[in-house]
Write a protein that holds these residues in place. Sequence first.
Motif, PDB file in Angstrom:
ATOM      1  N   ALA A 185       0.893  -1.203   0.364  1.00 48.67           N
ATOM      2  CA  ALA A 185       0.269   0.213   0.116  1.00 48.67           C
ATOM      3  C   ALA A 185       1.225   1.416  -0.084  1.00 48.67           C
ATOM      4  CB  ALA A 185      -0.800   0.310   1.197  1.00 48.67           C
ATOM      5  N   GLY A 186       0.799   2.039  -1.081  1.00 52.27           N
ATOM      6  CA  GLY A 186       1.182   3.546  -0.865  1.00 52.27           C
ATOM      7  C   GLY A 186       3.126   3.062  -1.272  1.00 52.27           C
ATOM      8  N   ARG A 187       2.785   2.185  -1.573  1.00 55.14           N
ATOM      9  CA  ARG A 187       4.840   2.198  -2.208  1.00 55.14           C
ATOM     10  C   ARG A 187       4.698   2.499  -3.849  1.00 55.14           C
ATOM     11  NH1 ARG A 187       3.482   0.184   2.946  1.00 55.14           N
ATOM     12  NH2 ARG A 187       4.451  -1.306   4.007  1.00 55.14           N
ATOM     13  N   ASP A 188       6.718   3.101  -3.153  1.00 58.04           N
ATOM     14  CA  ASP A 188       7.591   3.712  -4.134  1.00 58.04           C
ATOM     15  C   ASP A 188       8.899   3.017  -4.326  1.00 58.04           C
ATOM     16  OD1 ASP A 188       8.701   4.613  -6.392  1.00 58.04           O
ATOM     17  OD2 ASP A 188       8.121   6.703  -6.327  1.00 58.04           O
ATOM     18  N   VAL A 244       6.812   5.232   1.355  1.00 55.85           N
ATOM     19  CA  VAL A 244       5.246   5.326   1.361  1.00 55.85           C
ATOM     20  C   VAL A 244       5.575   7.175   0.203  1.00 55.85           C
ATOM     21  CG1 VAL A 244       3.402   6.034   2.245  1.00 55.85           C
ATOM     22  CG2 VAL A 244       4.856   4.943   3.088  1.00 55.85           C
ATOM     23  N   LYS A 245       4.775   6.831  -0.355  1.00 53.91           N
ATOM     24  CA  LYS A 245       4.472   7.757  -1.312  1.00 53.91           C
ATOM     25  C   LYS A 245       3.751   9.780  -0.402  1.00 53.91           C
ATOM     26  CE  LYS A 245       3.309   5.394  -5.094  1.00 53.91           C
ATOM     27  NZ  LYS A 245       2.174   4.683  -6.735  1.00 53.91           N
ATOM     28  N   HIS A 248      -0.142   9.567  -0.031  1.00 49.00           N
ATOM     29  CA  HIS A 248      -0.999   8.726   0.515  1.00 49.00           C
ATOM     30  C   HIS A 248      -1.533   8.827   1.811  1.00 49.00           C
ATOM     31  CE1 HIS A 248      -2.178   4.498   0.252  1.00 49.00           C
ATOM     32  NE2 HIS A 248      -1.222   4.083   2.321  1.00 49.00           N
ATOM     33  N   ASN A 250      -2.692   7.305   4.615  1.00 45.99           N
ATOM     34  CA  ASN A 250      -3.102   6.436   6.046  1.00 45.99           C
ATOM     35  C   ASN A 250      -1.624   6.496   6.137  1.00 45.99           C
ATOM     36  OD1 ASN A 250      -2.828   5.174   7.678  1.00 45.99           O
ATOM     37  ND2 ASN A 250      -2.677   2.746   6.649  1.00 45.99           N
ATOM     38  N   ALA A 253       0.875   3.596   7.434  1.00 40.65           N
ATOM     39  CA  ALA A 253       1.068   2.934   6.594  1.00 40.65           C
ATOM     40  C   ALA A 253       2.461   2.573   6.567  1.00 40.65           C
ATOM     41  CB  ALA A 253       1.358   3.657   5.407  1.00 40.65           C
TER      42      ALA A 253
END
Length: 341
Positions: A185-188, A244-245, A248, A250, A253
């Motif tokens: 979730a939300g990773r780059d 995490v972007k 994002h 949350n 996260a």
Amino acid sequence: MKRLLLVNFAECPENLHFERALARAVARRRGLALDVLHDFDYHYDFIGVPAPPRGRRRRCAGLAALQKDLGRPDALLLLDFPKRARCATSWLWLARQAPAAEKFFVANHLIPMPGHNFTADLARKYRALAGVKAGCMLEFDDKELWREMGLSGARLLRRGYASDCEYYKPLAGPAGNYAFSAGSAGRDYAALAAGARRAGFGIKIFTDSGPGRLPAAAEVLPLARNLHNLREAAGRARAVVIPVKDAHVNEAAGNSIAFLSMALGRPVLVKRTPYMERFIQDGVNGFLYDSLTPEDLAAGLRRIAALTPAKLKKLGAAARRTALAKASLDRFCAEFLKERL
């Protein structure tokens, strides 16, 4: 002797870790026995299945057998919602009709959205949690969705996410020269790869989503099929990074990977958010980055690389102390038993 029945129908490693922590907590309580009713096809031998203190662990064999053999436990604890539809009738009967002096519910995951879990949808329809004495939701979950289950007001409690700090203990031996990350979730991960390259780190990633274009030297493995390797991969990392972007929404996260890595005594580098600042003091028990850019990640990794062995040991010990104090399943289970039984 009081008897507590744990209903552990949602098969996953996190819920077996919860069962392990609850078993340890019950073992330290005089006059309390633990029985476990489960629906696990895969027993996660790499984690270890505990023998319930002064009780037994058995598989649910269907509603008829359950109604015949259940007896009347002093307390019944429902853990999450079953993943398999075959358990729906048994779970609903346990929640709504089974004889028990007291009933409780604990969420170890976010509540399933409508249409995502058959039993949860039935629980909404029949307000199946209306009769439980108290229930715990994860702190950032949707209170309205829990109200639809029949759980609201003073009976609906908040809990923080927690890790099995007994399983995730520091590993002996040297660390590798790589930055580890995991999750979806939300990773780059492209930003992580660029930052790691600038700081002179290799990268190892466990994810079940597409990580994007990464250097050929990057080690990328599926997360679900490598859960048995997760402790080793995180515990041997020179650093653990949660990329995490910025957009994002949350702010928690990556907390599961961050907390288990802190329990392992590893230096973590995570996005600065109000949530993460509750657990990480920059430079003391971990590191924070302000924006997900290769420059910021490289700067954070260089700070980790510059730690002397003594300072790295001190930071790792502080990280584990934080996990034990603020994100430990053993602590949660012990406090739950103290307050509820």
